[in-house]
Write a protein that holds these residues in place. Structure first.
Motif, short mmCIF file in Angstrom:
data_model
loop_
_atom_site.label_atom_id
_atom_site.label_comp_id
_atom_site.label_asym_id
_atom_site.label_seq_id
_atom_site.Cartn_x
_atom_site.Cartn_y
_atom_site.Cartn_z
N SER A 70 0.84 -1.20 0.00
CA SER A 70 0.00 0.00 0.00
C SER A 70 0.88 1.25 0.00
O SER A 70 2.10 1.18 0.13
CB SER A 70 -0.89 0.01 1.25
N ASN A 71 0.24 2.42 -0.13
CA ASN A 71 0.97 3.68 -0.02
C ASN A 71 1.65 3.81 1.34
O ASN A 71 2.77 4.33 1.44
CB ASN A 71 0.06 4.88 -0.31
N TYR A 122 -9.62 6.33 -1.85
CA TYR A 122 -9.56 5.35 -2.93
C TYR A 122 -8.43 4.34 -2.74
O TYR A 122 -8.61 3.14 -2.96
CB TYR A 122 -9.32 6.05 -4.28
N ASN A 123 -7.24 4.83 -2.35
CA ASN A 123 -6.09 3.95 -2.22
C ASN A 123 -6.35 2.82 -1.23
O ASN A 123 -6.00 1.66 -1.47
CB ASN A 123 -4.86 4.73 -1.75
N THR A 124 -6.95 3.18 -0.11
CA THR A 124 -7.23 2.19 0.93
C THR A 124 -8.31 1.22 0.47
O THR A 124 -8.23 0.01 0.72
CB THR A 124 -7.66 2.89 2.23
N SER A 127 -6.31 -1.09 -2.02
CA SER A 127 -5.28 -1.95 -1.44
C SER A 127 -5.87 -2.96 -0.46
O SER A 127 -5.33 -4.06 -0.30
CB SER A 127 -4.21 -1.11 -0.72
N THR A 139 0.73 8.98 -2.94
CA THR A 139 -0.69 8.80 -2.61
C THR A 139 -1.59 9.47 -3.65
O THR A 139 -2.60 8.90 -4.08
CB THR A 139 -0.99 9.34 -1.21
N GLU A 189 -1.41 7.59 -6.93
CA GLU A 189 -2.10 6.31 -6.79
C GLU A 189 -3.61 6.48 -6.68
O GLU A 189 -4.36 5.60 -7.09
CB GLU A 189 -1.57 5.55 -5.57
N ALA A 190 -4.06 7.61 -6.11
CA ALA A 190 -5.50 7.84 -5.98
C ALA A 190 -6.17 7.87 -7.34
O ALA A 190 -7.25 7.30 -7.54
CB ALA A 190 -5.77 9.14 -5.22
N ALA A 243 -6.09 4.41 -8.61
CA ALA A 243 -6.96 3.55 -7.81
C ALA A 243 -8.42 3.69 -8.23
O ALA A 243 -9.14 2.70 -8.34
CB ALA A 243 -6.81 3.89 -6.33
#
Length: 344
Positions: A43-44, A216-218, A221, A276, A279-280, A283
């Motif tokens: 993850s980030n 979004y990232n969370t 991931s 982040t 990646e957002a 994602a």
């Protein structure tokens, strides 16, 4: 004479042999630092933790070593915070929201719709207002180093798209163990349930809760798309993470060791925010590709949500105190008017 010389030489050799291992041990001794975080290694959070570890090793010439431990293996954010306060763990990164029970002023960052952009958040968090809140941690047994970015939080659920306030009615939503989040979603009409992040996927999978809210990232991931169908873009809260150290442990460090950790933390922060945000964007595209139905919430409905939760913001203002609240509002006003200038 020869015998004395031989004995003296032997004695010196023996003495040097006895001293050498101790000197060598002192030279190669390293300080091992456990750094806990909640998300997965890929993850980030995990990538930034590795940058932090690499920077610490580089700046200390290998004398300080970060052991980054992810996937909540050291416990939830609250459990790790308690471990830091008790001196049982050295460092962590986690949500500012779970610190509210320890330091009520941290509720400032839970204010719904506080920031319009990540750039605004950077200036506030890295400026005087952000430092004011970090300083509040010292007498609680914690040392705050820097803020990382979790990102703007958005809503997912397995029942229906949320396009207006009324769509929250009856949704059972997991929220962080934080009264501001509980109050916000209850006022919007949801049944808000506090759960540790480490229990969230299972709760969604077993339908114990209908949905949750995260960046979004969370969402990606943690593979929430496997158990959630709808993603509603609300951007309701900008959520920071904070890098923390145990004050008990921090006070044992030399000035040079603290400097290494602070410099490495700043480097990790700068990397993490850029990573982040990149990646957002990816994602969100990936979540759509995975089959999530994504809907934008209109500005008019966002404004209705703001009005609905206005009492929450008034309560936050009381909790954090007028000095901190006004410092943030004044700087935001200056940023938006273009009159904010970095301090020289």
């Amino acid at each position: 004479m020869k015998i004395k010389t031989i004995l003296l030489a032997a004695g010196l050799a023996f003495g040097l042999q006895g001293i050498a291992p101790q000197a060598q041990a002192a030279d190669i001794q390293t300080r091992l630092i456990r750094f806990g975080y909640g998300l997965n290694q890929d993850s980030n959070q995990g990538r930034a933790a590795q940058v932090f570890a690499d920077e610490v090793a580089k700046l200390s010439d290998g004398k300080m070593q970060i052991r980054a431990i992810g996937a909540a293996a050291l416990g939830s954010d609250i459990q790790m915070q308690q471990a830091l306060i008790g001196g049982a763990q050295e460092m962590m990164v986690g949500s500012t929201a779970t610190l509210v029970g320890i330091t009520p002023e941290m509720a400032m960052w839970d204010t719904p719709f506080l920031f319009n952009s990540g750039e605004e958040a950077d200036k506030i968090l890295d400026g005087r207002a952000g430092q004011m809140l970090i300083e509040k941690l010292n007498d609680k047994g914690l040392v705050g180093l820097v803020y990382w970015e979790n990102g703007f939080r958005n809503l997912t659920n397995s029942q229906r798209p949320v396009t207006r306030v009324e769509d929250f009615d009856g949704l059972k939503l997991r929220v962080m163990q934080n009264n501001i989040f509980l109050d916000t979603f209850q006022r919007l009409g949801a049944n808000a349930v506090p759960l540790p992040f480490s229990e969230l996927f299972t709760a969604l999978e077993t339908k114990t809760v209908d949905g949750q809210e995260n960046p979004y990232n969370t969402i990606l991931s943690s593979k929430f798309y496997e158990v959630q169908k709808y993603l509603s873009v609300t951007n309701h809260v900008y959520s920071p993470w904070i890098v923390l150290a145990s004050k008990q442990w921090w006070d044992t460090l030399s000035a040079d060791e603290r400097d290494v950790l602070l410099k490495a933390a700043v480097a990790s922060r700068d990397f993490e925010r850029k990573d982040t945000r990149q990646e957002a964007e990816k994602a969100l595209a990936q979540l759509k590709a995975e089959g999530m139905q994504v809907n934008e919430v209109s500005p008019e409905e966002v404004e209705r949500m703001r009005e609905t939760i206005k009492p929450v913001n008034e309560q936050i203002k009381q909790n954090v105190g007028p000095a901190i609240w006004q410092a943030v509002q004044n700087q935001l006003k200056a940023i938006r008017q273009g009159t904010d200038r970095p301090r020289g």
